[in-house]
Design a protein around this motif. Sequence first.
Motif, PDB file in Angstrom:
ATOM      1  N   LEU A   1      11.445   2.376   3.926  1.00 49.72           N
ATOM      2  CA  LEU A   1      11.669   1.637   2.683  1.00 49.72           C
ATOM      3  C   LEU A   1      10.959   2.209   1.446  1.00 49.72           C
ATOM      4  CD1 LEU A   1      11.890  -2.218   3.248  1.00 49.72           C
ATOM      5  CD2 LEU A   1      13.090  -0.889   1.518  1.00 49.72           C
ATOM      6  N   PRO A   2       9.655   2.516   1.509  1.00 48.96           N
ATOM      7  CA  PRO A   2       8.981   2.993   0.295  1.00 48.96           C
ATOM      8  C   PRO A   2       9.630   4.244  -0.306  1.00 48.96           C
ATOM      9  CG  PRO A   2       7.371   2.351   1.936  1.00 48.96           C
ATOM     10  CD  PRO A   2       8.715   2.335   2.626  1.00 48.96           C
TER      11      PRO A   2
ATOM     12  N   GLN B   1       0.826  -1.210   0.000  1.00 46.47           N
ATOM     13  CA  GLN B   1       0.000   0.000   0.000  1.00 46.47           C
ATOM     14  C   GLN B   1       0.863   1.264   0.000  1.00 46.47           C
ATOM     15  OE1 GLN B   1      -2.606  -0.324   3.377  1.00 46.47           O
ATOM     16  NE2 GLN B   1      -3.716  -2.092   2.545  1.00 46.47           N
ATOM     17  N   ASP B   2       1.929   1.254   0.804  1.00 45.79           N
ATOM     18  CA  ASP B   2       2.803   2.432   0.892  1.00 45.79           C
ATOM     19  C   ASP B   2       3.533   2.681  -0.428  1.00 45.79           C
ATOM     20  OD1 ASP B   2       1.990   2.732   3.485  1.00 45.79           O
ATOM     21  OD2 ASP B   2       3.778   1.795   4.373  1.00 45.79           O
TER      22      ASP B   2
ATOM     23  N   LYS C   1       1.044   4.246  -2.895  1.00 46.99           N
ATOM     24  CA  LYS C   1       0.805   5.663  -2.607  1.00 46.99           C
ATOM     25  C   LYS C   1       1.903   6.549  -3.190  1.00 46.99           C
ATOM     26  CE  LYS C   1      -1.822   4.964   1.670  1.00 46.99           C
ATOM     27  NZ  LYS C   1      -1.790   5.074   3.151  1.00 46.99           N
ATOM     28  N   LEU C   2       3.109   6.017  -3.295  1.00 53.87           N
ATOM     29  CA  LEU C   2       4.237   6.789  -3.832  1.00 53.87           C
ATOM     30  C   LEU C   2       4.446   6.526  -5.331  1.00 53.87           C
ATOM     31  CD1 LEU C   2       6.849   6.412  -0.932  1.00 53.87           C
ATOM     32  CD2 LEU C   2       5.407   8.388  -1.478  1.00 53.87           C
ATOM     33  N   ASP C   3       3.455   5.871  -5.973  1.00 50.62           N
ATOM     34  CA  ASP C   3       3.519   5.590  -7.418  1.00 50.62           C
ATOM     35  C   ASP C   3       4.719   4.729  -7.795  1.00 50.62           C
ATOM     36  OD1 ASP C   3       1.194   7.047  -7.995  1.00 50.62           O
ATOM     37  OD2 ASP C   3       2.328   8.927  -8.033  1.00 50.62           O
ATOM     38  N   VAL C   4       5.063   3.797  -6.922  1.00 49.30           N
ATOM     39  CA  VAL C   4       6.155   2.866  -7.216  1.00 49.30           C
ATOM     40  C   VAL C   4       5.540   1.551  -7.688  1.00 49.30           C
ATOM     41  CG1 VAL C   4       8.132   1.599  -6.301  1.00 49.30           C
ATOM     42  CG2 VAL C   4       7.672   3.937  -5.514  1.00 49.30           C
ATOM     43  N   SER C   5       5.701   1.248  -8.963  1.00 52.06           N
ATOM     44  CA  SER C   5       5.168  -0.015  -9.492  1.00 52.06           C
ATOM     45  C   SER C   5       5.980  -1.174  -8.913  1.00 52.06           C
ATOM     46  CB  SER C   5       5.247  -0.025 -11.020  1.00 52.06           C
ATOM     47  OG  SER C   5       6.569   0.193 -11.466  1.00 52.06           O
ATOM     48  N   HIS C   6       5.277  -2.219  -8.477  1.00 54.42           N
ATOM     49  CA  HIS C   6       5.973  -3.315  -7.809  1.00 54.42           C
ATOM     50  C   HIS C   6       5.215  -4.625  -8.027  1.00 54.42           C
ATOM     51  CE1 HIS C   6       2.968  -1.754  -4.991  1.00 54.42           C
ATOM     52  NE2 HIS C   6       2.922  -2.970  -4.461  1.00 54.42           N
ATOM     53  N   LYS C   7       5.869  -5.716  -7.684  1.00 52.50           N
ATOM     54  CA  LYS C   7       5.296  -7.049  -7.866  1.00 52.50           C
ATOM     55  C   LYS C   7       5.526  -7.854  -6.596  1.00 52.50           C
ATOM     56  CE  LYS C   7       5.885 -11.157 -10.829  1.00 52.50           C
ATOM     57  NZ  LYS C   7       4.460 -11.308 -11.191  1.00 52.50           N
TER      58      LYS C   7
END
Length: 388
Positions: free
Chosen positions: A354-355, A289-290, A293-299
């Motif tokens: 981390l985020p 979720q965090d 919110k910061l627009d970091v694409s992740h898997k």
Amino acid sequence: MAEIEHFCDPMEKNHPKFENVQDTEMLLYSAANQMDGKSAELHSIGQAVKEGLVANQTLGYFMARIQLFLIRIGVDPVKLRFRQHMGNEMAHYACDCWDAELLTSYGWVECVGCADRSAFDLTQHTKATGVRLAAEKKLAEPKVVDVTEPQVNKGAIGKTFKKDGKAIIDHLAVLDKDGLLELEKSLADNGYYVINIGGAEFQLTPEMVSIKQHQKTIHVEEVIPSVVEPSFGIGRIMYALFEHNFIMREGDEQRTFLSLPPVVAPFKCSVLPLSNNTEFQPFIRQLSQDLTKLDVSHKVDDSSGSIGRRYARTDEIAIPFGVTIDFDSLKSPHSATLRERDSMAQVRIPLDDLPKVVRDLAYGKTTWSAVEYMFPKFEQQESVTKAA
């Protein structure tokens, strides 16, 4: 294809931001070196423009920006050069043209063209449409100029040619000085002037049009802009990126990965629980979720298999950073490991930080070496099995 059409003053092709790139070192393969059988040579773009190797600052500015862009998205600088068009391949209207070529398994491949096309584009549009495409340039001092212009009797033309009258008037409006002088001579010698529009001929008489020559003081000057056109071959650039960034792990040729820069990697990071332990789930959910919110694409990869196998899977699809939630993450203060794809180095970072750290890494606001300096290294050896 992707193109930029940058219009500039044909008499003053300096660029206001050229000084920002003038020290950029570029491998230039000039037409002269090609003719003489010599190799490409390193020049700063400022030096190349000053010596006349590159025609002008605007062309040089875009060449430098093309290089900076290609390197930022992952092109190997050693496999990049700019080749100048030779006389037998230069378009007849072009002042200068350079191709950004990338070295691949197919040899040097043209991926971006950058040409000074002079005023050809707008001139051709004007001829095709009858609409004069010019810009006004404010003069530092007023000046007196000789003016040759048509005096058109719109009523006589409309009465004689009916629906074709507008096309005839538009045609007369875009005649250059030579065309106007030819019209004047034909009217004087023959008593008429014939124009051709779309294959149809129309005969004009002195009652319909005449030529006026006079002087006037002008404060603005009309110019037909030149165009500098960078033209990108997207497919070729992408192919070169994959070749340049396909890497085999040292000592294990079966373990390959794509070393795409974080800025262009589709996923910026992976989130990997060490196991399927249910206690990890709240931390994974919150971290995901965090990052969103910061627009970091992740898997999130919570599939079965060793952590080494899952790292290898994410490496293959170019994910630059991996966050591992492990049993130490359950302890307060909560933390996780952050792994960098290319070096496989890891650091331990508080989960609250981390985020933001991943976002800054992904968008070039910080570097991995800076992160390693700020946070303690995680020394545990990555578990890599043959299955990885």
